[in-house]
Enzyme design. Structure first.
Site, mmCIF file in Angstrom:
data_model
loop_
_atom_site.group_PDB
_atom_site.id
_atom_site.type_symbol
_atom_site.label_atom_id
_atom_site.label_comp_id
_atom_site.label_asym_id
_atom_site.label_seq_id
_atom_site.Cartn_x
_atom_site.Cartn_y
_atom_site.Cartn_z
ATOM 1 N N ASP A 34 0.816 -1.223 0.000
ATOM 2 C CA ASP A 34 0.000 0.000 0.000
ATOM 3 C C ASP A 34 0.850 1.273 0.000
ATOM 4 O O ASP A 34 0.615 2.186 0.794
ATOM 5 C CB ASP A 34 -0.918 0.030 1.226
ATOM 6 C CG ASP A 34 -1.703 -1.250 1.431
ATOM 7 O OD1 ASP A 34 -2.006 -1.919 0.427
ATOM 8 O OD2 ASP A 34 -2.014 -1.585 2.584
ATOM 9 N N GLU A 81 -11.069 -0.527 -3.778
ATOM 10 C CA GLU A 81 -10.411 0.221 -2.710
ATOM 11 C C GLU A 81 -9.308 1.095 -3.300
ATOM 12 O O GLU A 81 -9.116 1.163 -4.510
ATOM 13 C CB GLU A 81 -9.809 -0.745 -1.676
ATOM 14 C CG GLU A 81 -8.774 -1.693 -2.244
ATOM 15 C CD GLU A 81 -8.376 -2.781 -1.277
ATOM 16 O OE1 GLU A 81 -8.947 -2.852 -0.177
ATOM 17 O OE2 GLU A 81 -7.476 -3.586 -1.625
#
Length: 460
Positions: free
Chosen positions: A191, A350
């Site tokens: 991420d 997401e």
């Protein structure tokens, strides 16, 4: 029988300050740089640390050895999985890690448990001869990685004291097999949020390798060239530093305003914000509560991203299953909840990330599940920070011919004073990673004449 690990540091929270008191230890000059390395025994000429049938040993390796033997004697050195100053971990080409279990050293897949991370971490000490190193167990101080009858063990220094120092010393040398260019940050990180701040590139990732994505620490890395990265250590640990969350520290982002830096992060499926005067912290929580609380809207309140437009106004985006956005107030830590927008983005899962180029707003996001090899990046374009969004399709996807799986959870940065752009993202750690064992890399991002984005080519 397992012994209780020995603590090496004590973290004390005093008001808004975090003080780490480290027990006094001798100074060591030895170190091992991250990257591909081979380790040669100092007292068994021509023998190198290697693995065979998942067990650690030393064995003869030479230029005439097979490619497999050379690969087995090459390890990627990373910062220690359990942390610690001057501590490292060793990842084999098959993605597994050297760890000790019942003092025997072997290769195993990272389980993400505190025990595994500590067992796979070794602290670098001076070796028995100039230029050599010894590797002390992180969680069993006084025990060192050593060869005994060619097998690798973690033994106490009182074992065979006449030969122990030499048996536990290695010369760090050029790898028998050349390492890859990537991952750009050695170890398990996911991420990644990439940003250009104060004359340097910074990456703020999720610390990966934990079952259930249960990690608590955020780190920062910086570079001037996108190749050589400096590890600035833990900048925020939600366990001791955040009152409303203790784990699930995911997917951070950063913004700069008002002479300060604002670090937005997921914690226990809430979104929080912490502030500092430096890109590397220390960061503190000004609210004492989530900025976006779990349950505020449908889906998970995770994966924050802040985009600051050319007029200085900043916008917060987030979501899992549903995509949201809102204009932040000038203080960067509040917003009007009645003004939150819900976006309709095809296939959205997401990681919304917005940037602007030539008056076009780009909404990039991740599709599918981070545990799927089909996890990938799609994007839409719009004329305002809130759209309306026109879907443009996929720009980053797996390449199984290179062993690249699940490349997504992207962020984008522009090199200063240029039209050169890069995308940072994570993928399954190569070759044996999965949705909780991921690594971070960067590839160039290019545009067509009409402003659409060309497919990003994932590379090794």
């Amino acid at each position: 029988m397992r012994m209780k690990p020995v603590a090496r540091a004590l973290t004390v929270v005093l008001g808004a300050s975090v003080v780490t008191a480290v027990a006094a230890q001798p100074a060591f000059a030895a170190e091992i740089s991250t990257g591909a390395r081979s380790l040669q025994s100092v007292n068994v000429s021509g023998s190198y640390l290697r693995h065979a049938d998942y067990l650690g040993s030393i064995a003869a390796v030479s230029a005439s050895s097979s490619a497999q033997v050379k690969s087995d004697a090459t390890f990627t050195v990373t910062p220690g999985l359990a942390g610690g100053v001057g501590c490292v971990s060793f990842q084999a080409a098959n993605g597994m890690w050297l760890r000790h279990r019942d003092y025997r050293v072997r290769l195993e897949t990272n389980a993400g448990t505190a025990t595994f991370l500590a067992d796979a971490t070794f602290c670098v000490r001076d070796g028995s001869v100039t230029g050599s190193v010894r590797l002390e167990s992180f969680n069993f101080p006084g025990r060192f990685l050593r060869h005994r009858d060619s097998q690798l063990w973690v033994d106490a220094s009182t074992t065979n004291p006449n030969t122990f120092a030499a048996d536990s010393s290695f010369r760090v040398g050029t790898p028998w097999v050349a390492g890859r260019r990537s991952p750009v940050i050695k170890g398990l990180y996911a991420d990644p949020n990439i940003a250009y701040l104060a004359g340097r590139y910074y990456i703020y990732p999720t610390t990966d390798g934990y079952n259930g994505w249960s990690g608590s620490r955020f780190k920062a890395f910086s570079s001037t060239d996108l190749v050589n990265w400096t590890d600035h250590g833990t900048i925020l640990d939600v366990g001791p530093q955040i009152s409303w969350a203790a784990d699930r520290a995911w997917a951070p982002t950063i913004a700069s305003a008002n002479g300060r830096y604002y670090f937005y992060f997921s914690g226990a499926t809430n979104i929080g914000v912490a502030t500092a005067t430096s890109p590397t912290g220390p960061f503190t929580d000004p609210l004492g509560r989530p900025l976006v609380a779990a349950g505020f809207k449908s889906g998970q309140m995770i994966d924050p991203h802040v985009f600051t437009d050319t007029d200085g106004v900043s916008y917060l985006y987030w979501g899992n299953g549903y995509s949201y956005g809102v204009r932040l107030n000038a203080d960067m830590i509040s917003y009007d909840a009645s003004q939150v927008r819900t976006f309709s983005l095809p296939n959205f899962r997401e990681a919304p990330f917005v940037f602007k180029r030539n008056n076009i707003y780009y909404m990039t996001y991740s599709v599918d599940d981070t545990g799927s090899e089909n996890y990938h990046v799609e994007y839409s374009t719009g004329s305002t920070p809130f759209g309306p969004w026109t879907h443009r399709g996929t720009i980053l996807a797996k390449n199984l011919s290179l062993g690249i799986k699940g490349p997504a959870h992207q962020s984008v940065v522009k090199a200063p004073d240029s039209d050169t752009w890069y995308m940072a993202y994570h993928r399954f750690a190569i070759p044996a990673g999965n949705g909780t064992n991921r690594e971070t890399t960067i590839d160039p991002m290019r545009f067509n004449a009409d402003g659409t984005i060309q497919p990003v080519i994932p590379t090794l």
